[in-house]
Write a protein that holds these residues in place. Sequence first.
Motif, PDB file in Angstrom:
ATOM      1  N   THR A 122      -0.808   4.875  -1.434  1.00 44.24           N
ATOM      2  CA  THR A 122      -2.211   4.579  -1.137  1.00 44.24           C
ATOM      3  C   THR A 122      -2.602   4.989   0.284  1.00 44.24           C
ATOM      4  OG1 THR A 122      -1.632   2.277  -0.601  1.00 44.24           O
ATOM      5  CG2 THR A 122      -2.443   2.729  -2.822  1.00 44.24           C
ATOM      6  N   LEU A 123      -1.657   5.013   1.213  1.00 42.50           N
ATOM      7  CA  LEU A 123      -1.978   5.401   2.584  1.00 42.50           C
ATOM      8  C   LEU A 123      -1.863   6.905   2.805  1.00 42.50           C
ATOM      9  CD1 LEU A 123      -0.217   2.557   4.607  1.00 42.50           C
ATOM     10  CD2 LEU A 123      -2.655   2.812   4.111  1.00 42.50           C
ATOM     11  N   ASN A 124      -0.846   7.515   2.239  1.00 38.57           N
ATOM     12  CA  ASN A 124      -0.590   8.948   2.454  1.00 38.57           C
ATOM     13  C   ASN A 124      -0.271   9.594   1.121  1.00 38.57           C
ATOM     14  OD1 ASN A 124      -0.621   8.585   5.326  1.00 38.57           O
ATOM     15  ND2 ASN A 124       1.468   7.846   5.215  1.00 38.57           N
ATOM     16  N   ASP A 125       0.997   9.858   0.965  1.00 43.06           N
ATOM     17  CA  ASP A 125       1.535  10.445  -0.249  1.00 43.06           C
ATOM     18  C   ASP A 125       3.002  10.046  -0.288  1.00 43.06           C
ATOM     19  OD1 ASP A 125       1.370  11.861  -2.582  1.00 43.06           O
ATOM     20  OD2 ASP A 125       1.781  13.792  -1.660  1.00 43.06           O
TER      21      ASP A 125
ATOM     22  N   SER B 169       6.588  10.220   0.012  1.00 42.35           N
ATOM     23  CA  SER B 169       7.614  11.126   0.537  1.00 42.35           C
ATOM     24  C   SER B 169       8.973  10.435   0.599  1.00 42.35           C
ATOM     25  CB  SER B 169       7.217  11.645   1.918  1.00 42.35           C
ATOM     26  OG  SER B 169       7.119  10.568   2.828  1.00 42.35           O
TER      27      SER B 169
ATOM     28  N   ARG C  30       2.356   1.176  -1.029  1.00 42.04           N
ATOM     29  CA  ARG C  30       1.710   1.382   0.277  1.00 42.04           C
ATOM     30  C   ARG C  30       1.707   2.860   0.672  1.00 42.04           C
ATOM     31  NH1 ARG C  30       4.990  -3.519   2.424  1.00 42.04           N
ATOM     32  NH2 ARG C  30       3.582  -5.226   1.925  1.00 42.04           N
ATOM     33  N   GLU C  31       2.844   3.523   0.480  1.00 45.09           N
ATOM     34  CA  GLU C  31       2.935   4.922   0.893  1.00 45.09           C
ATOM     35  C   GLU C  31       1.985   5.804   0.081  1.00 45.09           C
ATOM     36  OE1 GLU C  31       6.231   8.376   1.573  1.00 45.09           O
ATOM     37  OE2 GLU C  31       6.690   6.339   2.189  1.00 45.09           O
TER      38      GLU C  31
END
Length: 167
Positions: free
Chosen positions: A56-59, A61, A53-54
């Motif tokens: 695909t949504l942002n990057d 971290s 999820r992280e």
Amino acid sequence: MKFEKILNDLKNESSKCISCGFCDSVCPTYKSSGYDMAKTARGRAQTGLNVFREITLNDLSLNVSDTFYSCLDCHVCLQVCPTGVDAGKISDIVKAIISEKYKKLQKPEVNLIIENIKKYKSPVPLKKVSYEWLGHIKYGRSDTLLYTGLMYQLMPYTENMERMRKN
């Protein structure tokens, strides 16, 4: 395209987890981690989905290295999982993601293990007499090493390394 396939594999494997917890009792890293839920097969499946999820949504971290590099790849979790989740496979996928795109999250211990394998033919630096019989083996060029020995022998080291890391 290859990275998208890796991400989809991560999502597909992690999504199978129903959080039943059967794997917690058989995961050898659970006890040695001081019963840290993130270091169980179930924790790896749930964290794997969060990694997907992280990314695909942002990057990415999240510092997830400890969760996935603590896996011993014994795949015992797969034997008790009613939905067939292979947390070892999830760990391998996330480690591949880290080594391909997020090297800053890679554990320095991994390089130590790699160097020990190259130098001693073992992740644990044993006395020369213990590994001399390996001298005749020729390694080809590859980015992958399948190491199948010393899993249970490494448990005391895993527990001690985890204890030292916390201090």
